[in-house]
Design an enzyme around this catalytic site. Structure first.
Site, PDB file in Angstrom:
ATOM      1  N   TYR A 169      40.239   4.418  40.850  1.00 52.51           N
ATOM      2  CA  TYR A 169      39.248   4.000  39.863  1.00 52.51           C
ATOM      3  C   TYR A 169      37.871   3.775  40.483  1.00 52.51           C
ATOM      4  O   TYR A 169      36.856   3.818  39.785  1.00 52.51           O
ATOM      5  CB  TYR A 169      39.690   2.714  39.169  1.00 52.51           C
ATOM      6  N   LYS A 173      53.777   6.725  45.763  1.00 52.77           N
ATOM      7  CA  LYS A 173      54.183   8.132  45.660  1.00 52.77           C
ATOM      8  C   LYS A 173      54.091   8.721  47.075  1.00 52.77           C
ATOM      9  O   LYS A 173      53.422   9.720  47.326  1.00 52.77           O
ATOM     10  CB  LYS A 173      53.277   8.876  44.674  1.00 52.77           C
ATOM     11  N   ASP A 224      57.407   7.356  39.584  1.00 57.02           N
ATOM     12  CA  ASP A 224      58.106   7.959  38.448  1.00 57.02           C
ATOM     13  C   ASP A 224      59.472   7.316  38.243  1.00 57.02           C
ATOM     14  O   ASP A 224      59.888   7.045  37.115  1.00 57.02           O
ATOM     15  CB  ASP A 224      58.229   9.480  38.611  1.00 57.02           C
ATOM     16  N   ASP A 260      48.202   0.106  36.274  1.00 58.27           N
ATOM     17  CA  ASP A 260      47.657   0.130  34.919  1.00 58.27           C
ATOM     18  C   ASP A 260      48.683   0.685  33.938  1.00 58.27           C
ATOM     19  O   ASP A 260      48.876   0.163  32.836  1.00 58.27           O
ATOM     20  CB  ASP A 260      46.387   0.990  34.908  1.00 58.27           C
ATOM     21  N   ASP A 311      51.440  -1.807  31.216  1.00 61.54           N
ATOM     22  CA  ASP A 311      51.500  -1.631  29.763  1.00 61.54           C
ATOM     23  C   ASP A 311      52.915  -1.271  29.318  1.00 61.54           C
ATOM     24  O   ASP A 311      53.378  -1.721  28.259  1.00 61.54           O
ATOM     25  CB  ASP A 311      50.511  -0.551  29.315  1.00 61.54           C
TER      26      ASP A 311
END
Length: 218
Positions: free
Chosen positions: A3, A54, A86, A110, A114
């Site tokens: 980000y 990852k 994942d 992020d 959620d």
């Protein structure tokens, strides 16, 4: 993380095609800071940390995993595990209670936060905190201010109440009092208290009053 990493932008290639690009960057000091926070939080919970990355394809998360292991060795009382993002997404949906503290970078966090929020059936149930290295910061419901339903008396106040419990535990070191607030919320829910987002008819004020009454009896 990605980000804030530089360089970033949208450029036009020699063939006239546009290309967007972002840079995923974490240095060792950033990772260590985040790792120490995760382990210190775990010590106040169930003493388990799962680091999500990852590392099978992304070099930045290969470094992330290495530093997590280094910092983890300084917390022998906390169990550290690693999981690819994942698989972590799948495991959150399959068996969420297997996790205690999840630590990961901005982009993965992020998305996973959620997904985790909806495991309760309503984001009106979830408290959140954005804290600095001294455990000071902002506590709020994960949904924010919800201005679209302000003043209607239909908002679920439990996320706000539970945010106060988080503040008591993590910023004020009042774990016993935090536990009482959380127990009051559980008691109201166990007795069938429900706001509209949970399929009930209680107003915001009625739910708040119910939690207060339950807290008085604990």
């Amino acid at each position: 993380g990605i980000y804030f990493g530089e360089p970033r932008g949208i450029r036009t290639l020699e063939n006239g095609e546009r290309e967007g690009y972002n840079t995923y960057v974490y240095n060792e000091s950033e990772i260590r800071r985040i790792a120490h926070l995760a382990f210190s939080l775990a010590r106040k919970r169930d003493k388990r940390v799962c680091s999500v990355d990852k590392a099978n394809v992304l070099e930045v998360t290969m470094l992330w995993r290495e530093v997590m292991d280094e910092v983890g060795s300084q917390y022998p009382d906390v169990e550290l595990s690693h999981m690819y993002v994942d698989n972590a997404a799948m495991q959150l949906l399959r068996a969420p209670k297997q996790f205690d503290v999840l630590v990961t970078g901005n982009m993965f966090g992020d998305i996973l936060s959620d997904a985790a929020a909806m495991l309760t059936g309503s984001i009106g149930m979830l408290p959140s905190a954005s804290l600095n290295s001294n455990n000071r910061g902002m506590y709020e419901p994960i949904h924010g201010s919800a201005p679209d339903i302000a003043g209607k008396g239909v908002a679920n106040p439990l996320a706000t109440i539970l945010s106060v419990a988080m503040m008591l535990r993590y910023s004020l070191n009042q774990g016993e009092l935090a536990g009482k607030v959380e127990s009051a919320v559980r008691k109201v829910l166990a007795n069938g208290g429900r706001t509209a987002d949970l399929g009930g008819s209680m107003s915001t004020a009625a739910m708040g009053d119910a939690v207060l009454d339950a807290l008085k009896s604990i």
